[in-house]
Design a protein around this motif. Structure first.
Motif, PDB file in Angstrom:
ATOM      1  N   LEU A  68       0.821  -1.054   0.019  1.00 41.90           N
ATOM      2  CA  LEU A  68       0.085   0.064   0.098  1.00 41.90           C
ATOM      3  C   LEU A  68       0.943   1.293  -0.032  1.00 41.90           C
ATOM      4  O   LEU A  68       0.622   2.230  -0.905  1.00 41.90           O
ATOM      5  N   LYS A  69       1.934   1.036   0.893  1.00 37.40           N
ATOM      6  CA  LYS A  69       2.663   2.221   0.984  1.00 37.40           C
ATOM      7  C   LYS A  69       3.329   2.534  -0.446  1.00 37.40           C
ATOM      8  O   LYS A  69       3.439   3.892  -0.957  1.00 37.40           O
ATOM      9  N   GLU A  70       3.892   1.469  -1.334  1.00 36.25           N
ATOM     10  CA  GLU A  70       4.330   1.492  -2.319  1.00 36.25           C
ATOM     11  C   GLU A  70       3.473   2.497  -3.480  1.00 36.25           C
ATOM     12  O   GLU A  70       3.747   3.136  -4.347  1.00 36.25           O
ATOM     13  N   TYR A 129       3.709  -3.090  32.905  1.00 27.77           N
ATOM     14  CA  TYR A 129       3.927  -2.497  31.688  1.00 27.77           C
ATOM     15  C   TYR A 129       5.303  -2.675  31.101  1.00 27.77           C
ATOM     16  O   TYR A 129       5.606  -2.951  29.919  1.00 27.77           O
ATOM     17  N   THR A 130       6.460  -2.807  31.982  1.00 28.85           N
ATOM     18  CA  THR A 130       7.669  -3.171  31.345  1.00 28.85           C
ATOM     19  C   THR A 130       7.950  -4.451  31.355  1.00 28.85           C
ATOM     20  O   THR A 130       9.218  -4.927  30.758  1.00 28.85           O
ATOM     21  N   ASP A 131       7.063  -5.515  31.557  1.00 32.76           N
ATOM     22  CA  ASP A 131       7.124  -6.883  31.412  1.00 32.76           C
ATOM     23  C   ASP A 131       7.421  -7.195  30.095  1.00 32.76           C
ATOM     24  O   ASP A 131       7.136  -6.524  28.937  1.00 32.76           O
ATOM     25  N   PRO A 132       8.259  -8.161  29.918  1.00 33.70           N
ATOM     26  CA  PRO A 132       8.867  -8.264  28.212  1.00 33.70           C
ATOM     27  C   PRO A 132       7.653  -8.798  27.454  1.00 33.70           C
ATOM     28  O   PRO A 132       7.860  -8.487  26.135  1.00 33.70           O
ATOM     29  N   ARG A 133       6.631  -9.561  27.888  1.00 37.21           N
ATOM     30  CA  ARG A 133       5.590  -9.829  27.031  1.00 37.21           C
ATOM     31  C   ARG A 133       4.867  -8.498  26.580  1.00 37.21           C
ATOM     32  O   ARG A 133       4.550  -8.297  25.283  1.00 37.21           O
ATOM     33  N   ILE A 134       4.917  -7.486  27.304  1.00 42.05           N
ATOM     34  CA  ILE A 134       4.220  -6.312  26.939  1.00 42.05           C
ATOM     35  C   ILE A 134       5.108  -5.317  26.090  1.00 42.05           C
ATOM     36  O   ILE A 134       4.601  -5.019  24.793  1.00 42.05           O
ATOM     37  N   ARG A 135       6.362  -5.530  26.280  1.00 39.70           N
ATOM     38  CA  ARG A 135       7.462  -5.347  25.345  1.00 39.70           C
ATOM     39  C   ARG A 135       7.541  -5.440  24.060  1.00 39.70           C
ATOM     40  O   ARG A 135       7.523  -5.207  22.937  1.00 39.70           O
ATOM     41  N   ALA A 136       7.153  -6.858  23.769  1.00 42.26           N
ATOM     42  CA  ALA A 136       7.002  -7.682  22.651  1.00 42.26           C
ATOM     43  C   ALA A 136       5.788  -7.039  21.733  1.00 42.26           C
ATOM     44  O   ALA A 136       5.782  -7.043  20.512  1.00 42.26           O
ATOM     45  N   THR A 137       4.755  -6.793  22.582  1.00 43.18           N
ATOM     46  CA  THR A 137       3.525  -6.102  21.983  1.00 43.18           C
ATOM     47  C   THR A 137       3.818  -4.775  21.183  1.00 43.18           C
ATOM     48  O   THR A 137       3.775  -4.485  20.151  1.00 43.18           O
ATOM     49  N   PHE A 138       4.578  -4.099  22.047  1.00 40.23           N
ATOM     50  CA  PHE A 138       5.227  -2.713  21.589  1.00 40.23           C
ATOM     51  C   PHE A 138       6.128  -2.988  20.576  1.00 40.23           C
ATOM     52  O   PHE A 138       6.126  -1.890  19.368  1.00 40.23           O
ATOM     53  N   ALA A 139       6.822  -3.771  20.371  1.00 37.45           N
ATOM     54  CA  ALA A 139       7.876  -4.200  19.322  1.00 37.45           C
ATOM     55  C   ALA A 139       7.271  -4.470  18.197  1.00 37.45           C
ATOM     56  O   ALA A 139       7.644  -3.871  17.060  1.00 37.45           O
ATOM     57  N   LYS A 140       5.923  -4.933  17.990  1.00 37.13           N
ATOM     58  CA  LYS A 140       5.055  -5.189  17.013  1.00 37.13           C
ATOM     59  C   LYS A 140       4.597  -3.856  16.531  1.00 37.13           C
ATOM     60  O   LYS A 140       4.523  -3.535  15.313  1.00 37.13           O
ATOM     61  N   TRP A 141       4.266  -3.187  17.329  1.00 32.06           N
ATOM     62  CA  TRP A 141       3.503  -1.832  17.021  1.00 32.06           C
ATOM     63  C   TRP A 141       4.519  -0.944  16.411  1.00 32.06           C
ATOM     64  O   TRP A 141       4.246  -0.317  15.516  1.00 32.06           O
ATOM     65  N   LYS A 142       5.792  -0.986  16.904  1.00 28.78           N
ATOM     66  CA  LYS A 142       6.822  -0.299  16.390  1.00 28.78           C
ATOM     67  C   LYS A 142       7.159  -0.464  15.074  1.00 28.78           C
ATOM     68  O   LYS A 142       7.360   0.332  14.087  1.00 28.78           O
ATOM     69  N   GLU A 143       7.129  -1.704  14.508  1.00 31.13           N
ATOM     70  CA  GLU A 143       7.414  -2.234  13.101  1.00 31.13           C
ATOM     71  C   GLU A 143       6.326  -1.221  12.318  1.00 31.13           C
ATOM     72  O   GLU A 143       6.443  -0.640  11.559  1.00 31.13           O
ATOM     73  N   LEU A 144       4.997  -1.126  12.698  1.00 32.19           N
ATOM     74  CA  LEU A 144       4.209  -0.406  12.077  1.00 32.19           C
ATOM     75  C   LEU A 144       4.121   1.024  12.030  1.00 32.19           C
ATOM     76  O   LEU A 144       4.295   1.769  10.951  1.00 32.19           O
ATOM     77  N   ASP A 184       7.337   2.752  12.799  1.00 29.66           N
ATOM     78  CA  ASP A 184       8.486   2.854  11.903  1.00 29.66           C
ATOM     79  C   ASP A 184       8.417   2.963  10.607  1.00 29.66           C
ATOM     80  O   ASP A 184       8.914   3.830   9.874  1.00 29.66           O
ATOM     81  N   MET A 185       7.506   2.223   9.918  1.00 29.83           N
ATOM     82  CA  MET A 185       7.153   2.289   8.545  1.00 29.83           C
ATOM     83  C   MET A 185       6.310   3.298   8.096  1.00 29.83           C
ATOM     84  O   MET A 185       5.975   3.486   6.833  1.00 29.83           O
ATOM     85  N   GLY A 186       5.902   3.806   9.019  1.00 31.46           N
ATOM     86  CA  GLY A 186       4.680   5.044   8.510  1.00 31.46           C
ATOM     87  C   GLY A 186       3.616   4.435   8.159  1.00 31.46           C
ATOM     88  O   GLY A 186       2.766   4.803   7.202  1.00 31.46           O
TER      89      GLY A 186
END
Lengths: 412, 313
Positions: free
Chosen positions: A171-173, A216-231, A233-235
């Motif tokens: 879609l971005k492309e 919220y600093t639990d590694p599992r919640i961080r994993a959630t934010f890591a997925k969110w960051k992917e989105l 970061d790509m705008g």
């Protein structure tokens, strides 16, 4: 002159006295949605209730949703109606804890419908092992997308995270922003967070987090934010989302500048009003992230409650049992385009309701929503954190630490 | 009973003053009688609530259940609350930048203080922003600032730059709102100066002119001193306006993005009365802080006014 004035006040006085004293058989209901659809659905149900119980004199007060949220605090403690609409989950907790709602567990165990047909939604109506109200509707969340744009670019409904990322890149492309969102009022960001968390970690983690048992600093919640960051970061989200309400965010969707929207089913009306045709929009459940995590869905419910200070609790129970019936729930929900909580009720034939029903009825668990499952103060801080993260993803650490601090205070 | 009235009624010409207590003290009592309604309502609706909120600020209370005494717990929590400091900082920003309304109002007033045909129309046009509601001003500026269809976005695009999202950027948002707030505030200061300019004595201006005073010097040494009362009022209303800035924030950003445009008054509302709030004690503690800041300014102004009056007498 003065005499007539006195007489007038006397008459007025008795009149108000008559109006406020509820005789046995008077039933006052406060409802919180004056929009045409919901109002019609509610009023039809009330008419049927009146026809079935001609001896009960029903009075209905319909107020605006936001006004109702403030007013309920006053009328529950001062001048209580016999029934009021409100929300389950943590939203009802303050009133339950302040002994302002009536325990209706007796109804849940004795009534034929409530005792067996509401299993999926029963937990959200329960606090301390007791049930406090009866739900009349709920609706699904998921991803609404522009089918015409997907078709044009040759994208099919993503089933997994990898496919969603691939679709977003495509879609971005093509010059289209993958997701529209408006976070001015914060809760829309909570919808995205909830889904990422439900798909990454599952239903139990969602519940433990909103119950304050996981940091919220639990590694599992961080994993959630890591997925969110992917989105992020790509705008993948529209710019300026912090200045838009969820309705404003429909504009880029309708103009074809954005192709997907993580939203609740109530938004379909908005797309159509913005000029989109039925075949231009479609729905798919939020795709899988961690393989093997049972699929849980967001499905907030609306319900009716009996205030503890109601005058006519007997007839109020009759009304709650009445609206739990499958026929009433079918008709009501097909009017308002949502899902009936009674599992025997028929689901409307609109394509979004059908898909939503399939998604929700096969789900392993139903979450209410971040701001209904978490206490108000935590919800507010959390949602501000989500918004900040979407704008400044680099601050994740500071945000999570702040949320931990709030969490410590709220759940002590 | 009838006896008393009959003796009181006809004559009071003797040496003993037989008038009732009220009749004797009429002049002293009357002002209080006239003041009474205002005083009673002032006490009920202003003074008592102040003490009530100060009292509530020592409790933890959701407005429904039992209030729990926490002493200065709420204030201790405030000391450790980032949102509170953001709001406080923004309040200071508001105070400082809002002051621009005073000189700006003065110059517009000077500019409009001429006799040209149609001047009244221009004056009312300049005064117009003060007449429309703050809510409308907030909405209009929200649209101005919209990077997609607002005028700001269009101007930026004309120069080929990517428009900023003023209300979505934590570094710009407060300035954006203050700028919107300045628009009606300048009009307010302008009207104060316009009336002040009417009272500037022509003789002194004339005398200054004979002494060869012109331009800035004339303004600074002759006109401005005569505008002192107007300046004083303009500063007072601007300070108070800055401290109670609420509507603009509620309309334009709701304190967002993520609380960066909050000010104390809105933060108080948010914690105590909004959808996710109902922490009455904490909200009251914020209100108390805001109250003492205001009290500082207001007592200074009152003291100032009192001194002037003393000199005047």
């Amino acid at each position: 002159m003065i005499k007539s004035l006195i007489r007038a006040t006397a008459v007025l006085g008795t009149a108000t006295l008559l109006a406020t004293t509820a005789f046995a058989g008077d039933l006052v209901i406060n409802f919180d949605d004056p929009n045409p659809g919901p109002k019609k659905g509610f009023e039809t149900a009330v008419e049927k209730f009146k026809a079935a119980n001609p001896d009960i004199n029903v009075t209905v007060n319909i107020t605006d949703r936001e006004a109702h949220k403030t007013a309920i605090r006053n009328f529950l403690s001062a001048d209580a109606p016999d029934i009021t609409s409100w929300y389950p989950g943590n939203r009802m907790a303050p009133f339950v804890n302040a002994n302002l709602f009536e325990d209706v567990s007796d109804l849940w165990s004795s009534d034929a419908n409530l005792s067996s047909k509401f299993e999926a939604i029963k937990p959200t109506m329960t606090i301390d092992g007791k049930q406090w109200g009866v739900p009349y509707t709920y609706y699904q969340w998921g991803i609404y997308y522009r089918k015409d744009i997907f078709d044009k670019m040759g994208i099919s409904e993503p089933k997994t995270w990898a496919e969603l990322i691939a679709a977003s890149k495509k879609l971005k492309e093509g010059g289209v922003t993958p997701f529209t969102i408006g976070t001015k009022f914060l809760w829309t960001a909570a919808g995205v967070f909830d889904y990422l968390n439900l798909r990454t970690n599952g239903y139990d983690v969602h519940n433990q987090l909103t119950a304050g048992k996981i940091k919220y600093t639990d590694p599992r919640i961080r994993a959630t934010f890591a997925k969110w960051k992917e989105l992020v970061d790509m705008g993948a989200f529209v710019e300026n989302h912090a200045t838009m309400s969820w309705q404003d965010a429909i504009a880029p969707f309708a103009k074809g500048e954005a192709a997907m929207y993580v939203m609740g089913n109530f938004s379909v009306d908005g797309y159509k009003n913005a000029g989109l045709k039925e075949d231009q929009i479609d729905y798919f459940p939020f795709p899988e992230i961690t393989p093997g995590v049972p699929r849980a869905e967001e499905a907030p419910a609306d319900a009716f409650f009996i205030p503890a200070k109601a005058k006519n609790k007997e007839d109020a129970r009759k009304f709650l049992a009445f609206i739990a019936q499958p026929e009433i729930q079918s008709e009501w929900n097909s009017t308002i385009g949502q899902l009936p909580p009674n599992s025997d009720a028929k689901v409307g034939d609109d394509k979004f309701i059908q898909q939503g029903f399939e998604t929700v009825s096969t789900a392993a668990g139903l979450a209410q929503f971040f701001d209904r499952d978490a206490p108000a103060e935590m919800a507010k801080a959390g949602m501000e954190g989500f918004q900040e993260f979407m704008i400044k993803p680099d601050r994740l650490d500071a945000i999570l630490k702040r949320l931990d601090k709030v969490q410590e205070r709220v759940y002590k | 009973m009838s006896d008393v009235t009959s003796t009181n009624m006809p004559s009071a010409s003797g040496t003993v003053d037989r008038r009732s207590w009220y009749a004797k003290n009429k002049l002293r009592v009357a002002p209080w009688l006239f003041l009474a309604p205002a005083l009673i309502f002032f006490v009920i609706y202003v003074v008592l609530p102040i003490f009530q909120s100060l009292w509530i600020s020592f409790f933890e209370w959701d407005g429904l259940g039992e209030a729990k005494w926490v002493g200065v717990g709420n204030y201790i929590e405030l000391m450790d609350d980032d949102r509170f400091y953001t709001s406080l900082y923004n309040n200071v920003l508001w105070l400082v930048l809002y002051m621009l309304a005073v000189p700006a109002g003065l110059f517009i007033a000077l500019f409009l203080n001429q006799t040209v045909t149609g001047m009244r129309i221009y004056k009312s046009l300049f005064f117009f922003p003060f007449v429309i509601s703050q809510v409308v001003v907030g909405l209009i500026f929200t649209w101005f600032y919209n990077p997609n269809f607002g005028i700001v976005g269009k101007i930026w695009q004309f120069f080929g730059a990517a428009p900023p999202s003023i209300l979505g950027d934590e570094n710009l948002v407060t300035y954006g709102i203050i700028f919107a707030g300045l628009w009606p505030q300048i009009a307010y200061c302008m009207i104060l100066y316009l009336t002040g300019l009417n009272n500037v004595s022509p003789d002194q201006v004339e005398a200054g002119r004979l002494d060869n005073a012109k331009g800035w010097k004339m303004l600074w040494y002759v006109v401005l001193p005569q505008l002192k009362p107007a300046t004083f009022i303009a500063i007072v209303v601007t300070v108070i306006g800055a401290l109670r800035s609420f509507d603009m924030i509620a309309i334009m950003t709701q304190g967002g993005p993520y609380g960066t445009s909050n000010v104390l008054s809105y933060y108080m509302f948010e914690t105590a009365l909004s959808e996710y709030g109902f922490r009455m004690g904490y909200g009251s503690a914020i209100a108390a802080v805001l109250f003492f800041i205001m009290l500082f300014f207001i007592s200074y102004f009152l003291w100032n006014m009192y001194q002037e009056e003393k000199v005047g007498r």
